[in-house]
Write a protein that holds these residues in place. Structure first.
Motif, PDB file in Angstrom:
ATOM      1  N   SER A 121      -6.828   1.192   2.382  1.00  0.00           N
ATOM      2  CA  SER A 121      -5.627   1.503   3.166  1.00  0.00           C
ATOM      3  C   SER A 121      -4.437   1.601   2.222  1.00  0.00           C
ATOM      4  CB  SER A 121      -5.367   0.408   4.212  1.00  0.00           C
ATOM      5  OG  SER A 121      -5.065  -0.826   3.584  1.00  0.00           O
ATOM      6  N   LYS A 122      -3.456   2.382   2.617  1.00  0.00           N
ATOM      7  CA  LYS A 122      -2.267   2.574   1.785  1.00  0.00           C
ATOM      8  C   LYS A 122      -1.566   1.242   1.518  1.00  0.00           C
ATOM      9  CE  LYS A 122       0.378   6.224   2.280  1.00  0.00           C
ATOM     10  NZ  LYS A 122       1.378   7.200   2.801  1.00  0.00           N
ATOM     11  N   SER A 123      -1.544   0.371   2.515  1.00  0.00           N
ATOM     12  CA  SER A 123      -0.856  -0.913   2.380  1.00  0.00           C
ATOM     13  C   SER A 123      -1.672  -1.923   1.579  1.00  0.00           C
ATOM     14  CB  SER A 123      -0.576  -1.501   3.766  1.00  0.00           C
ATOM     15  OG  SER A 123      -1.800  -1.801   4.418  1.00  0.00           O
ATOM     16  N   GLY A 124      -2.955  -1.678   1.431  1.00  0.00           N
ATOM     17  CA  GLY A 124      -3.822  -2.649   0.781  1.00  0.00           C
ATOM     18  C   GLY A 124      -4.139  -3.842   1.669  1.00  0.00           C
ATOM     19  N   VAL A 125      -3.878  -3.699   2.965  1.00  0.00           N
ATOM     20  CA  VAL A 125      -4.051  -4.809   3.904  1.00  0.00           C
ATOM     21  C   VAL A 125      -5.139  -4.522   4.947  1.00  0.00           C
ATOM     22  CG1 VAL A 125      -2.895  -6.105   5.744  1.00  0.00           C
ATOM     23  CG2 VAL A 125      -1.668  -5.586   3.632  1.00  0.00           C
ATOM     24  N   ILE A 126      -5.263  -3.264   5.350  1.00  0.00           N
ATOM     25  CA  ILE A 126      -6.139  -2.888   6.456  1.00  0.00           C
ATOM     26  C   ILE A 126      -7.489  -2.397   5.931  1.00  0.00           C
ATOM     27  CG2 ILE A 126      -6.406  -1.331   8.429  1.00  0.00           C
ATOM     28  CD1 ILE A 126      -3.323  -1.156   8.518  1.00  0.00           C
ATOM     29  N   SER A 127      -8.558  -2.822   6.581  1.00  0.00           N
ATOM     30  CA  SER A 127      -9.895  -2.324   6.272  1.00  0.00           C
ATOM     31  C   SER A 127     -10.531  -1.792   7.553  1.00  0.00           C
ATOM     32  CB  SER A 127     -10.773  -3.434   5.694  1.00  0.00           C
ATOM     33  OG  SER A 127     -11.092  -4.380   6.707  1.00  0.00           O
ATOM     34  N   CYS A 128     -11.715  -1.232   7.446  1.00  0.00           N
ATOM     35  CA  CYS A 128     -12.446  -0.793   8.645  1.00  0.00           C
ATOM     36  C   CYS A 128     -12.624  -1.973   9.594  1.00  0.00           C
ATOM     37  CB  CYS A 128     -13.819  -0.236   8.269  1.00  0.00           C
ATOM     38  SG  CYS A 128     -13.813   1.168   7.138  1.00  0.00           S
ATOM     39  N   ASN A 129     -12.850  -3.156   9.013  1.00  0.00           N
ATOM     40  CA  ASN A 129     -13.105  -4.341   9.816  1.00  0.00           C
ATOM     41  C   ASN A 129     -11.878  -4.824  10.585  1.00  0.00           C
ATOM     42  OD1 ASN A 129     -15.181  -6.482  10.407  1.00  0.00           O
ATOM     43  ND2 ASN A 129     -13.552  -7.789   9.603  1.00  0.00           N
ATOM     44  N   GLY A 163     -10.047  -6.472  19.961  1.00  0.00           N
ATOM     45  CA  GLY A 163      -9.589  -7.349  21.033  1.00  0.00           C
ATOM     46  C   GLY A 163      -8.191  -7.083  21.541  1.00  0.00           C
ATOM     47  N   VAL A 164      -7.633  -5.917  21.217  1.00  0.00           N
ATOM     48  CA  VAL A 164      -6.316  -5.550  21.739  1.00  0.00           C
ATOM     49  C   VAL A 164      -6.437  -4.220  22.477  1.00  0.00           C
ATOM     50  CG1 VAL A 164      -5.029  -6.806  19.978  1.00  0.00           C
ATOM     51  CG2 VAL A 164      -5.632  -4.420  19.572  1.00  0.00           C
ATOM     52  N   ALA A 165      -5.457  -3.933  23.326  1.00  0.00           N
ATOM     53  CA  ALA A 165      -5.549  -2.745  24.173  1.00  0.00           C
ATOM     54  C   ALA A 165      -5.554  -1.449  23.373  1.00  0.00           C
ATOM     55  CB  ALA A 165      -4.397  -2.736  25.177  1.00  0.00           C
ATOM     56  N   ALA A 166      -4.652  -1.354  22.398  1.00  0.00           N
ATOM     57  CA  ALA A 166      -4.558  -0.152  21.573  1.00  0.00           C
ATOM     58  C   ALA A 166      -4.576  -0.549  20.108  1.00  0.00           C
ATOM     59  CB  ALA A 166      -3.273   0.624  21.888  1.00  0.00           C
ATOM     60  N   ALA A 167      -5.281   0.226  19.300  1.00  0.00           N
ATOM     61  CA  ALA A 167      -5.423  -0.089  17.880  1.00  0.00           C
ATOM     62  C   ALA A 167      -4.062  -0.158  17.195  1.00  0.00           C
ATOM     63  CB  ALA A 167      -6.298   0.955  17.211  1.00  0.00           C
ATOM     64  N   VAL A 168      -3.936  -1.083  16.243  1.00  0.00           N
ATOM     65  CA  VAL A 168      -2.708  -1.240  15.466  1.00  0.00           C
ATOM     66  C   VAL A 168      -3.007  -0.922  14.007  1.00  0.00           C
ATOM     67  CG1 VAL A 168      -0.902  -2.841  14.734  1.00  0.00           C
ATOM     68  CG2 VAL A 168      -1.859  -3.002  17.049  1.00  0.00           C
ATOM     69  N   GLY A 169      -2.219  -0.018  13.405  1.00  0.00           N
ATOM     70  CA  GLY A 169      -2.490   0.410  12.043  1.00  0.00           C
ATOM     71  C   GLY A 169      -1.339   0.225  11.087  1.00  0.00           C
ATOM     72  N   HIS A 170      -1.189   1.170  10.164  1.00  0.00           N
ATOM     73  CA  HIS A 170      -0.209   1.104   9.078  1.00  0.00           C
ATOM     74  C   HIS A 170       1.202   0.844   9.610  1.00  0.00           C
ATOM     75  CE1 HIS A 170       1.235   1.806   5.051  1.00  0.00           C
ATOM     76  NE2 HIS A 170       2.018   2.803   5.439  1.00  0.00           N
ATOM     77  N   MET A 218      -5.076   3.845   8.603  1.00  0.00           N
ATOM     78  CA  MET A 218      -5.076   3.310   7.244  1.00  0.00           C
ATOM     79  C   MET A 218      -4.144   4.095   6.316  1.00  0.00           C
ATOM     80  SD  MET A 218      -9.160   2.435   7.157  1.00  0.00           S
ATOM     81  CE  MET A 218      -9.257   1.536   5.616  1.00  0.00           C
ATOM     82  N   ALA A 219      -3.804   5.318   6.724  1.00  0.00           N
ATOM     83  CA  ALA A 219      -2.746   6.112   6.076  1.00  0.00           C
ATOM     84  C   ALA A 219      -3.015   6.447   4.606  1.00  0.00           C
ATOM     85  CB  ALA A 219      -1.400   5.392   6.218  1.00  0.00           C
ATOM     86  N   THR A 220      -4.278   6.548   4.222  1.00  0.00           N
ATOM     87  CA  THR A 220      -4.613   6.814   2.821  1.00  0.00           C
ATOM     88  C   THR A 220      -5.160   8.224   2.644  1.00  0.00           C
ATOM     89  OG1 THR A 220      -5.211   4.483   2.559  1.00  0.00           O
ATOM     90  CG2 THR A 220      -5.923   5.991   0.827  1.00  0.00           C
ATOM     91  N   PRO A 221      -4.435   9.111   1.977  1.00  0.00           N
ATOM     92  CA  PRO A 221      -4.995  10.437   1.693  1.00  0.00           C
ATOM     93  C   PRO A 221      -6.291  10.312   0.894  1.00  0.00           C
ATOM     94  CG  PRO A 221      -2.646  10.356   1.192  1.00  0.00           C
ATOM     95  CD  PRO A 221      -3.082   8.945   1.441  1.00  0.00           C
ATOM     96  N   ALA A 222      -7.185  11.255   1.061  1.00  0.00           N
ATOM     97  CA  ALA A 222      -8.483  11.202   0.383  1.00  0.00           C
ATOM     98  C   ALA A 222      -8.327  11.018  -1.124  1.00  0.00           C
ATOM     99  CB  ALA A 222      -9.268  12.474   0.690  1.00  0.00           C
ATOM    100  N   LYS A 223      -7.359  11.722  -1.725  1.00  0.00           N
ATOM    101  CA  LYS A 223      -7.150  11.653  -3.168  1.00  0.00           C
ATOM    102  C   LYS A 223      -6.800  10.227  -3.598  1.00  0.00           C
ATOM    103  CE  LYS A 223      -4.435  13.886  -6.861  1.00  0.00           C
ATOM    104  NZ  LYS A 223      -3.745  12.711  -7.383  1.00  0.00           N
ATOM    105  N   LEU A 224      -5.939   9.559  -2.817  1.00  0.00           N
ATOM    106  CA  LEU A 224      -5.546   8.187  -3.141  1.00  0.00           C
ATOM    107  C   LEU A 224      -6.720   7.221  -2.965  1.00  0.00           C
ATOM    108  CD1 LEU A 224      -3.450   6.048  -3.875  1.00  0.00           C
ATOM    109  CD2 LEU A 224      -2.747   5.992  -1.457  1.00  0.00           C
ATOM    110  N   ALA A 225      -7.525   7.439  -1.935  1.00  0.00           N
ATOM    111  CA  ALA A 225      -8.694   6.587  -1.724  1.00  0.00           C
ATOM    112  C   ALA A 225      -9.635   6.656  -2.917  1.00  0.00           C
ATOM    113  CB  ALA A 225      -9.423   7.004  -0.444  1.00  0.00           C
ATOM    114  N   VAL A 226      -9.856   7.858  -3.428  1.00  0.00           N
ATOM    115  CA  VAL A 226     -10.735   8.047  -4.584  1.00  0.00           C
ATOM    116  C   VAL A 226     -10.127   7.412  -5.830  1.00  0.00           C
ATOM    117  CG1 VAL A 226     -11.760   9.777  -6.121  1.00  0.00           C
ATOM    118  CG2 VAL A 226     -11.833  10.108  -3.643  1.00  0.00           C
TER     119      VAL A 226
END
Length: 342
Positions: free
Chosen positions: A75-83, A95-102, A148-156
């Motif tokens: 993730s761009k923030s270095g905090v969020i994972s798939c889990n 366990g929440v109504a709507a997903a929370v992300g970046h 997660m806000a991570t462009p493919a290039k940054l993920a790689v």
């Protein structure tokens, strides 16, 4: 003579009970319900039968994918994972109504995170069915700005900056660290997240696997027409028409209206007692309320309190055994690792 008659009565009652259970098993199979596959070879065959192209599975890929599934540096923030949104300790959801992300962004369409458990056996991925495979699905949340806000290039760049990952990728993939390979590895791990339950034992012929209340609930589930949409191995996971017979009372929460044809992916009912809140927008928290709402919206019928309770007894039997997951230790970041962006 009395004992002979008593024994005869017991034998007759037992045979009638067995015949009734056998009839219920046949009814379940006729309704399209099926047991989970128990091996990856069987998963492969199921996917082919469903018309879904499976990715090539190996244990090495799955082990690498497990690390990446929990890897917050994707993730761009270095905090969020798939889990984060598909927490394996919370039924594969958040366990929440709507997903929370970046940046604490709530999903702009107010969409609820579906469970990742058994998701490989869905015929389609995402609520609008825009992906057919877990590989394609895995790419979406990584790049999505509200997630997660991570462009493919940054993920790689992030993963490729870590020598341990580089070596592991090169052992498995000829072209090393690529965005496609990151997604493929994650999907390989997700293929292992199967949760066999007592229902699967019943579907495999063990007529004693379900108790009386669970069997009665299964019969109610079938008789009421729930298996019309909640069918197949996952008791869901395919695209179905929504609001067939009535208006969903929380339809205006979020702007999601399904795909271009108004079709919505039917959620799996496996482990459903662990994955509240319910519906695509997470508007209903009580399972009996969700069942009654589905009766009205999809079937045009009123499901009584007693019938809802009976169905819940069956749904509890869909709670499966989770695979044991050991939280991975990650490679240490290097000077070349792009820094988190909050």
């Amino acid at each position: 003579m009395k004992s002979t008659l008593l024994l005869s009565s017991v034998l007759v009652a037992t045979s009638v009970f067995a015949a009734s259970d056998a009839d219920l098993l046949k009814a379940a199979k006729d309704a399209g319900l099926k047991a989970l596959p128990s091996t990856q070879a069987q998963v492969e065959e199921v996917l082919k039968d469903l018309g879904v192209k499976p990715n090539k599975f190996t244990e090495a890929k799955a082990e690498l994918g497990k690390k990446l599934y929990f890897e917050p540096r994707l993730s761009k923030s270095g905090v969020i994972s798939c889990n984060t949104c598909h927490n394996l300790g919370l039924g594969g959801t958040d366990g929440v109504a709507a997903a929370v992300g970046h940046k604490w962004t709530v999903n702009p369409h107010h969409l609820n995170s579906p469970t990742v458990y058994n998701s490989v056996l869905n015929t389609t991925q995402f609520w609008d069915g825009r992906a057919m495979t877990l590989v394609d699905q895995a790419k979406g949340p990584i790049e999505a700005e509200p997630e997660m806000a991570t462009p493919a290039k940054l993920a790689v760049e992030r993963i490729g900056s870590l020598p341990e990952y580089q070596a592991e990728f090169k052992k498995i993939y000829k072209d090393g660290v690529t965005f496609d390979n990151i997604a493929d590895a994650i999907a390989s791990f997700e293929r292992t997240l199967l949760t066999p339950s007592k229902f699967d034992k019943f579907m495999n012929g063990d007529l004693k696997a379900l108790n009386k209340a669970e069997k009665e609930g299964l019969k109610t589930f079938i008789d009421k027409g729930c298996a019309t949409c909640h069918t197949g191995i996952n008791l869901g996971g395919s695209m179905q028409a929504f609001e067939v017979a009535g208006k969903y009372k929380f339809a205006n929460l979020g702007d999601f209206k399904g795909d271009v044809n108004g079709m919505v992916k039917t959620p799996t009912l496996r482990n459903i007692t662990e994955t509240a809140p319910y519906f695509h927008n997470g508007a209903i928290w009580k399972l009996d309320e969700a069942i009654k709402e589905m009766g009205s919206v999809q079937l045009g019928i009123e499901i009584s309190n007693a019938e809802a309770k009976s169905i819940i007894n069956f749904l509890k039997a869909l709670t499966g055994e989770k695979p044991k997951i050991v939280y991975p230790q990650f490679p240490v970041s290097t000077e070349a690792t792009p820094k988190p962006e909050l």
